[in-house]
Design a protein around this motif. Structure first.
Motif, PDB file in Angstrom:
ATOM      1  N   TRP A 322      -7.933 -10.099 -51.145  1.00 56.69           N
ATOM      2  CA  TRP A 322      -8.483 -11.269 -50.473  1.00 56.69           C
ATOM      3  C   TRP A 322      -7.391 -12.293 -50.192  1.00 56.69           C
ATOM      4  CZ3 TRP A 322     -12.235 -13.169 -47.708  1.00 56.69           C
ATOM      5  CH2 TRP A 322     -12.329 -14.550 -47.559  1.00 56.69           C
ATOM      6  N   ASN A 323      -7.079 -12.505 -48.926  1.00 58.08           N
ATOM      7  CA  ASN A 323      -6.157 -13.560 -48.488  1.00 58.08           C
ATOM      8  C   ASN A 323      -4.957 -13.713 -49.420  1.00 58.08           C
ATOM      9  OD1 ASN A 323      -7.955 -13.965 -46.454  1.00 58.08           O
ATOM     10  ND2 ASN A 323      -8.486 -16.056 -47.006  1.00 58.08           N
ATOM     11  N   GLU A 324      -4.139 -12.666 -49.496  1.00 56.24           N
ATOM     12  CA  GLU A 324      -2.987 -12.688 -50.387  1.00 56.24           C
ATOM     13  C   GLU A 324      -2.120 -13.915 -50.131  1.00 56.24           C
ATOM     14  OE1 GLU A 324      -1.179  -8.746 -51.652  1.00 56.24           O
ATOM     15  OE2 GLU A 324      -1.942  -8.278 -49.647  1.00 56.24           O
ATOM     16  N   GLY A 325      -1.770 -14.596 -51.217  1.00 55.18           N
ATOM     17  CA  GLY A 325      -0.961 -15.804 -51.120  1.00 55.18           C
ATOM     18  C   GLY A 325      -1.767 -17.055 -50.876  1.00 55.18           C
ATOM     19  N   GLY A 326      -3.100 -16.908 -50.732  1.00 64.34           N
ATOM     20  CA  GLY A 326      -3.957 -18.058 -50.475  1.00 64.34           C
ATOM     21  C   GLY A 326      -4.352 -18.788 -51.738  1.00 64.34           C
ATOM     22  N   LYS A 327      -5.263 -19.745 -51.593  1.00 66.57           N
ATOM     23  CA  LYS A 327      -5.655 -20.597 -52.713  1.00 66.57           C
ATOM     24  C   LYS A 327      -6.657 -19.932 -53.650  1.00 66.57           C
ATOM     25  CE  LYS A 327      -4.947 -25.117 -50.484  1.00 66.57           C
ATOM     26  NZ  LYS A 327      -5.604 -26.396 -50.101  1.00 66.57           N
ATOM     27  N   LEU A 328      -7.567 -19.129 -53.101  1.00 60.63           N
ATOM     28  CA  LEU A 328      -8.667 -18.610 -53.903  1.00 60.63           C
ATOM     29  C   LEU A 328      -8.263 -17.349 -54.659  1.00 60.63           C
ATOM     30  CD1 LEU A 328     -11.730 -19.121 -51.522  1.00 60.63           C
ATOM     31  CD2 LEU A 328     -10.847 -20.639 -53.301  1.00 60.63           C
ATOM     32  N   ILE A 329      -8.447 -17.378 -55.989  1.00 62.18           N
ATOM     33  CA  ILE A 329      -8.108 -16.257 -56.852  1.00 62.18           C
ATOM     34  C   ILE A 329      -9.398 -15.692 -57.435  1.00 62.18           C
ATOM     35  CG2 ILE A 329      -6.683 -15.484 -58.766  1.00 62.18           C
ATOM     36  CD1 ILE A 329      -5.143 -16.874 -56.503  1.00 62.18           C
ATOM     37  N   PRO A 330      -9.763 -14.438 -57.142  1.00 63.80           N
ATOM     38  CA  PRO A 330     -11.009 -13.865 -57.689  1.00 63.80           C
ATOM     39  C   PRO A 330     -10.992 -13.844 -59.214  1.00 63.80           C
ATOM     40  CG  PRO A 330     -10.180 -12.525 -55.878  1.00 63.80           C
ATOM     41  CD  PRO A 330      -9.102 -13.516 -56.203  1.00 63.80           C
ATOM     42  N   LYS A 331     -12.110 -14.310 -59.815  1.00 60.94           N
ATOM     43  CA  LYS A 331     -12.206 -14.404 -61.265  1.00 60.94           C
ATOM     44  C   LYS A 331     -13.391 -13.660 -61.854  1.00 60.94           C
ATOM     45  CE  LYS A 331      -8.690 -17.036 -62.456  1.00 60.94           C
ATOM     46  NZ  LYS A 331      -7.673 -16.584 -63.419  1.00 60.94           N
ATOM     47  N   LYS A 332     -14.487 -13.585 -61.112  1.00 61.67           N
ATOM     48  CA  LYS A 332     -15.713 -13.022 -61.678  1.00 61.67           C
ATOM     49  C   LYS A 332     -16.581 -12.469 -60.558  1.00 61.67           C
ATOM     50  CE  LYS A 332     -19.119 -12.613 -64.831  1.00 61.67           C
ATOM     51  NZ  LYS A 332     -19.022 -11.865 -66.103  1.00 61.67           N
ATOM     52  N   VAL A 333     -17.118 -11.252 -60.750  1.00 64.03           N
ATOM     53  CA  VAL A 333     -18.038 -10.652 -59.790  1.00 64.03           C
ATOM     54  C   VAL A 333     -19.409 -10.529 -60.444  1.00 64.03           C
ATOM     55  CG1 VAL A 333     -18.506  -8.678 -58.300  1.00 64.03           C
ATOM     56  CG2 VAL A 333     -16.147  -9.329 -58.782  1.00 64.03           C
ATOM     57  N   VAL A 334     -20.464 -10.864 -59.699  1.00 64.93           N
ATOM     58  CA  VAL A 334     -21.828 -10.695 -60.180  1.00 64.93           C
ATOM     59  C   VAL A 334     -22.658  -9.999 -59.113  1.00 64.93           C
ATOM     60  CG1 VAL A 334     -21.708 -12.739 -61.659  1.00 64.93           C
ATOM     61  CG2 VAL A 334     -22.596 -12.957 -59.335  1.00 64.93           C
ATOM     62  N   ASP A 335     -23.733  -9.393 -59.549  1.00 65.04           N
ATOM     63  CA  ASP A 335     -24.676  -8.741 -58.644  1.00 65.04           C
ATOM     64  C   ASP A 335     -25.703  -9.788 -58.233  1.00 65.04           C
ATOM     65  OD1 ASP A 335     -26.258  -7.046 -57.222  1.00 65.04           O
ATOM     66  OD2 ASP A 335     -26.754  -5.709 -58.883  1.00 65.04           O
ATOM     67  N   TYR A 336     -25.602 -10.271 -57.006  1.00 67.18           N
ATOM     68  CA  TYR A 336     -26.505 -11.338 -56.559  1.00 67.18           C
ATOM     69  C   TYR A 336     -27.046 -10.982 -55.192  1.00 67.18           C
ATOM     70  CZ  TYR A 336     -28.327 -16.132 -56.534  1.00 67.18           C
ATOM     71  OH  TYR A 336     -29.140 -17.233 -56.517  1.00 67.18           O
ATOM     72  N   ARG A 337     -27.317 -11.927 -54.367  1.00 69.82           N
ATOM     73  CA  ARG A 337     -27.920 -11.731 -53.053  1.00 69.82           C
ATOM     74  C   ARG A 337     -27.378 -12.778 -52.101  1.00 69.82           C
ATOM     75  NH1 ARG A 337     -31.260 -16.079 -53.125  1.00 69.82           N
ATOM     76  NH2 ARG A 337     -32.035 -16.737 -55.156  1.00 69.82           N
ATOM     77  N   ASP A 338     -27.575 -12.508 -50.801  1.00 71.42           N
ATOM     78  CA  ASP A 338     -27.227 -13.539 -49.834  1.00 71.42           C
ATOM     79  C   ASP A 338     -28.459 -14.394 -49.562  1.00 71.42           C
ATOM     80  OD1 ASP A 338     -28.871 -12.050 -48.169  1.00 71.42           O
ATOM     81  OD2 ASP A 338     -27.224 -11.194 -46.997  1.00 71.42           O
ATOM     82  N   GLY A 339     -28.347 -15.294 -48.598  1.00 70.29           N
ATOM     83  CA  GLY A 339     -29.464 -16.203 -48.316  1.00 70.29           C
ATOM     84  C   GLY A 339     -30.708 -15.512 -47.809  1.00 70.29           C
ATOM     85  N   LYS A 340     -30.570 -14.262 -47.330  1.00 70.08           N
ATOM     86  CA  LYS A 340     -31.715 -13.509 -46.830  1.00 70.08           C
ATOM     87  C   LYS A 340     -32.272 -12.561 -47.882  1.00 70.08           C
ATOM     88  CE  LYS A 340     -30.038 -13.663 -42.053  1.00 70.08           C
ATOM     89  NZ  LYS A 340     -29.643 -12.867 -40.862  1.00 70.08           N
ATOM     90  N   ASN A 341     -31.818 -12.741 -49.117  1.00 68.40           N
ATOM     91  CA  ASN A 341     -32.291 -11.954 -50.261  1.00 68.40           C
ATOM     92  C   ASN A 341     -31.789 -10.515 -50.231  1.00 68.40           C
ATOM     93  OD1 ASN A 341     -33.631 -12.494 -52.680  1.00 68.40           O
ATOM     94  ND2 ASN A 341     -35.418 -11.303 -52.055  1.00 68.40           N
ATOM     95  N   THR A 342     -30.702 -10.247 -49.503  1.00 75.05           N
ATOM     96  CA  THR A 342     -30.101  -8.924 -49.478  1.00 75.05           C
ATOM     97  C   THR A 342     -29.106  -8.808 -50.632  1.00 75.05           C
ATOM     98  OG1 THR A 342     -30.298  -8.863 -47.072  1.00 75.05           O
ATOM     99  CG2 THR A 342     -28.786  -7.289 -48.098  1.00 75.05           C
ATOM    100  N   PRO A 343     -29.211  -7.779 -51.482  1.00 73.71           N
ATOM    101  CA  PRO A 343     -28.263  -7.641 -52.598  1.00 73.71           C
ATOM    102  C   PRO A 343     -26.826  -7.538 -52.088  1.00 73.71           C
ATOM    103  CG  PRO A 343     -30.139  -6.163 -52.883  1.00 73.71           C
ATOM    104  CD  PRO A 343     -30.250  -6.724 -51.491  1.00 73.71           C
TER     105      PRO A 343
END
Length: 662
Positions: A322-343
């Motif tokens: 994800w955007n190597e060299g950028g600001k955001l560093i992935p820390k945690k993944v969870v099983d969730y959904r988007d705004g339309k309730n799609t997993p």
């Protein structure tokens, strides 16, 4: 002679007024000064929770659970494993893996691997295996036995050999590489073949007169197939096909031009045969996702949907940088959904400024003409989202997720005013000053659990645990003056549901339970402090306060009670300017002799209570402008549920003290 009546005597007397506090459903509010707190809020509630309809009560005790780690080393991680209905506890201490089938009463060492002795270990059960990861060692797999399986790397193969049939000549150039594949991933790709010069373009090759025969390097143990890559410039090698050992055609491939080149899959420059060295794995749908790769901080790994534990493109797994060299560093993944309730996989990220953000990641799978499945990952940032530097703080609370951010505790979920969108909203505004006291050194280790309609956020470095009561939407920032490294919701072999935990450096698990007194057999102090409330709607008025009254439910042990107040003669100190320096002093009484208030009176200790309602009162007889209550305990057996705090008296007409004049 009739009695004379003085017509100037009053014929009506003031009625007493009551200041009653009988509900504290808002919990602790540290955002507002104590002199402005609503009556259903508290200034302080150390080692207390809320019960019933918002009544403060002494929190559960903490005791040891199970046996000490056999090697006497500190616990690095613990999880339970459901093995065909049988519950195992799996623990790592001093790099050694242990398991227990009798709720931690005894521990048995698991052989086959020793992990790093300093790294925290996370565990995740996927299908019939428990995967152990720490970001340092290769993935370890527990299958219910005491023999562990370690993902092993594959050696890099030598360059394949080539034999031409009917293609002699020049004009077209091709190069080939191969990579070994096991049940987890692939090796680093081999060196390229020497230049292959042909007189016929590949699209005109056939299976009878114009083709190449490629022979990869000999197979090694645990190898399951060989992947072949092709290039026309000896720089970019693209996936072409895979071969397996077939009797009569041992590990060879005839390139007759029919295999379709897949430009989205390059020859591997790093090995995935031992699995990625991620710190944590999480189940999302039919895959596992991993983050906090020791060598690739921006990488989000995902496993195969059909081959459990395989993370390479060889099995439709792979990764997204994800955007190597950028600001955001992935820390945690969870099983969730988007705004339309799609997993969908939802990734919490951190950033140097503490803001972070949240990604949502999807996988698109398509199949080539030769039935090779290619998985293409993509991700996007949720607008306006906040991330976390504390992956352990992310916790599922019913339909939402709560988590710590350097600014506040946030809630991720759907909102009625945002159609088909997810929103991150601050949930801890009432204790914002308290949250901001968490240091950057302490925040990374925050851990959480949702248990009994409460969210526990423990700050082990600062030795306290914050509790959010979801039923009353109330915060208790020092519900436990003890910190925990990790929580574990556990159902033991007898079917009893327990909340387990362990502290930093502990060699034994702990249990949090109402059936336990004190913390490890030692009493803890509780302290309840209300706001400072005026005795009259007119905040400048005084009252001759006659009594204080308290009501408890099922109290036990010794409960300390103290009433503080602003008295007329001690309320304020005036300076020679137009500002006022408010000094909150006053009068009071208590049941303990160890406090620092040298102006209060002591009264009889309200000893051990046992009934569902016990009422006590005491005389005050002071002229007060405002009052504040404090209730404390310090004994091992002390317990109570507070029902009512009440003071009453009659208004006085003495006017304002001279010290109030500016």
């Amino acid at each position: 002679m009739p009695q004379q009546i003085d017509e100037n005597l009053p014929t009506q007397f003031p009625n007493p007024t009551y200041l009653t506090l009988d509900n504290f459903k808002k919990g602790v509010i540290s955002l507002i000064d104590q002199s402005r707190l609503p009556r259903d809020a508290l200034k302080e509630a150390d080692n207390l929770l809320l019960a019933e309809d918002g009544m403060p009560t002494v929190r559960p005790g903490v005791g040891y659970y199970g046996a000490v780690t056999p090697n006497g080393q500190a616990i690095q991680g613990v999880e339970y494993f459901d093995f065909n209905g049988a519950i195992h506890l799996v623990m790592v201490a001093g790099g050694v893996v242990y398991r227990s089938t009798n709720d931690g009463a005894t521990w048995t060492q698991c052989t086959g691997v020793t992990l790093d002795t300093t790294a925290d270990v996370n565990m995740n059960q996927y299908n019939a295996y428990l995967y152990l990861t720490n970001g340092v060692d290769n993935i370890v797999r527990y299958d219910g036995t005491t023999t562990l399986v370690t993902y092993a790397a594959l050696s890099t193969p030598a360059a394949p050999s080539i034999a031409e049939t009917g293609l002699a000549g020049t004009g077209y150039t091709y190069f080939y590489k191969t990579a070994r594949v096991n049940e987890v991933g692939f090796s680093i790709a081999s060196a390229a073949t020497s230049v292959v010069q042909t007189s016929v373009p590949r699209e005109n090759w056939d299976s009878t007169t114009n083709y190449l025969t490629l022979t990869p390097a000999a197979w090694v143990a645990t190898q399951t197939r060989t992947d072949i890559y092709i290039s026309t410039d000896n720089i970019d090698f693209y996936y072409l096909t895979s071969v397996t050992t077939v009797s009569g055609n041992e590990n060879t491939f005839k390139d007759d031009g029919t295999a379709v080149i897949v430009p989205s899959t390059l020859a591997p420059t790093g090995s995935t045969a031992a699995g990625p060295k991620v710190a944590e794995l999480t189940n999302v749908g039919s895959r596992m996702y991993g983050v906090r790769d020791a060598n690739n901080r921006y990488r989000i790994w995902f496993s195969s949907s059909t081959y459990p534990g395989a993370f390479s493109t060889a099995y439709d797994g792979g990764y997204l940088d994800w955007n190597e060299g950028g600001k955001l560093i992935p820390k945690k993944v969870v099983d969730y959904r988007d705004g339309k309730n799609t997993p969908i996989a939802t990734v919490f990220c951190n950033s140097a400024d503490g803001t972070g953000g949240i990604l949502q990641m999807s996988l698109d799978v398509f199949t080539t003409s030769d039935n090779v499945s290619i998985t293409i990952p993509s991700a996007y940032v949720l607008p306006g989202s906040r991330g976390t530097p504390a992956p352990g703080s992310v916790v599922n609370v019913l339909n939402d997720y709560m988590f710590y951010n350097s600014q506040a505790f946030y809630n991720l979920g759907s909102r009625a005013q945002f159609l088909n969108l997810l929103s991150t909203d601050e949930a801890s505004a009432n204790i914002r000053p308290t949250v901001k006291q968490i240091t950057t050194d302490d925040e990374a280790d925050i851990t959480s659990v949702y248990y009994d309609a409460k969210v526990y956020f423990s700050v082990p470095g600062a030795s306290y645990t914050i509790v959010y009561d979801t039923e009353r939407k109330a915060w208790l920032p020092r519900a436990f003056t003890i910190g925990f490294k990790k929580f574990l919701r556990y159902t033991d072999t007898s079917g009893n549901r327990r909340l387990l935990a362990y502290q930093t450096g502990a060699t034994k698990l702990s249990e949090i339970s109402n059936s336990i007194q004190g913390d490890y057999g030692v009493a803890f102090n509780t302290s309840l402090v209300t706001g400072l409330y005026p005795v009259n709607k007119n905040r400048f008025a005084f009252q001759w306060t006659e009594r204080g009254e308290v009501e408890f439910s099922n109290p036990q042990g010794t409960v300390g009670i103290e009433l503080l107040g602003i008295e007329r003669s001690r309320g304020f100190t005036s300076t020679n300017t137009t500002t006022v320096d408010v000094q909150t002093t006053g009068v009071g009484w208590d049941t303990f002799d160890w406090d620092t208030m040298n102006w209060d009176d002591t009264s009889v200790v309200p000893d051990t209570f046992s009934s569902s309602t016990e009422k006590r009162y005491f005389n005050v007889n002071k002229e007060l402008n405002a009052v504040q209550w404090r209730v404390t305990t310090s004994s091992l057996s002390a317990r109570y549920t507070l029902r009512t705090l009440q003071s009453w008296g009659t208004d006085t007409q003495g006017g304002n003290p001279r010290s109030w004049k500016i």
